[in-house]
Design a protein around this motif. Structure first.
Motif, PDB file in Angstrom:
ATOM      1  N   VAL A 279       0.836  -1.203   0.000  1.00 10.96           N
ATOM      2  CA  VAL A 279       0.000   0.000   0.000  1.00 10.96           C
ATOM      3  C   VAL A 279       0.869   1.251   0.000  1.00 10.96           C
ATOM      4  O   VAL A 279       0.637   2.190  -0.774  1.00 10.96           O
ATOM      5  N   ARG A 280       1.881   1.246   0.832  1.00  9.32           N
ATOM      6  CA  ARG A 280       2.761   2.419   0.903  1.00  9.32           C
ATOM      7  C   ARG A 280       3.465   2.668  -0.426  1.00  9.32           C
ATOM      8  O   ARG A 280       3.597   3.815  -0.871  1.00  9.32           O
TER       9      ARG A 280
ATOM     10  N   LEU B 290       1.070   4.303  -2.829  1.00  9.17           N
ATOM     11  CA  LEU B 290       0.839   5.699  -2.465  1.00  9.17           C
ATOM     12  C   LEU B 290       2.040   6.564  -2.816  1.00  9.17           C
ATOM     13  O   LEU B 290       1.900   7.661  -3.367  1.00  9.17           O
ATOM     14  N   ARG B 291       3.230   6.059  -2.544  1.00  6.55           N
ATOM     15  CA  ARG B 291       4.444   6.825  -2.873  1.00  6.55           C
ATOM     16  C   ARG B 291       4.578   7.025  -4.374  1.00  6.55           C
ATOM     17  O   ARG B 291       4.981   8.099  -4.820  1.00  6.55           O
TER      18      ARG B 291
ATOM     19  N   PHE C 162       2.200   7.360  -6.457  1.00  6.04           N
ATOM     20  CA  PHE C 162       1.265   8.426  -6.802  1.00  6.04           C
ATOM     21  C   PHE C 162       1.804   9.795  -6.368  1.00  6.04           C
ATOM     22  O   PHE C 162       1.713  10.783  -7.102  1.00  6.04           O
ATOM     23  N   ASN C 163       2.381   9.870  -5.172  1.00  2.00           N
ATOM     24  CA  ASN C 163       2.834  11.141  -4.610  1.00  2.00           C
ATOM     25  C   ASN C 163       4.122  11.672  -5.230  1.00  2.00           C
ATOM     26  O   ASN C 163       4.335  12.883  -5.275  1.00  2.00           O
TER      27      ASN C 163
END
Length: 140
Positions: free
Chosen positions: A17-18, A21-22, A24-25
């Protein structure tokens, strides 16, 4: 598609998950410098009696952990650790600092150092406590 509910996810579950998210960020924040910094207080025998760990990211220092041996309370060690960490943050380009603290921890301590409460979550994590979020401008 199916949905999986996982109690006590593994480190790999969390990293999946992390990592997403990373990814995407990153286009928005990957240019920002990021590092962790620690400052310790060590007694004559070499044993750590306290320390602070912070994350520097972009213009911000986020205090992650601050601990001082209770036997050393009142000796100014916490204040000195904070001053040293804040100096490191300013040297690395941080302009602001943030910290969160429970109602049974150190809000008055942080406020004595110039931190201002920005938000409080009531009944967190249980009915009898609160979680406070404080910030401070650094370097002047």
């Amino acid at each position: 598609m199916e949905y999986q509910v996982v109690a006590n996810p593994t480190e790999q579950d969390i990293m999946d998950v992390r990592g997403g998210l990373r990814a995407f960020n990153d286009p928005f924040v990957e240019h920002l410098n990021e590092m962790q910094m620690a400052v310790f207080v060590v007694d004559e025998s070499g044993q750590r009696r306290g320390g602070i760990v912070s994350r520097f990211w972009g213009n911000w220092m986020h205090i992650l952990f601050l601990w001082i041996d209770p036997a050393l309370k009142g000796e100014g060690i916490g204040k000195t650790l904070m001053q040293k960490m804040e100096a490191e943050a300013v040297a690395k380009g941080c302009k602001s600092a943030m910290v969160d603290t429970f109602s049974f921890q150190a809000r008055p301590f942080y406020e004595s150092l110039g931190y201002q409460n920005q938000m409080t979550l009531d009944a967190f994590p249980g009915d009898e406590h609160q979680l406070h979020f404080l910030t401070k401008k650094l370097g002047g």
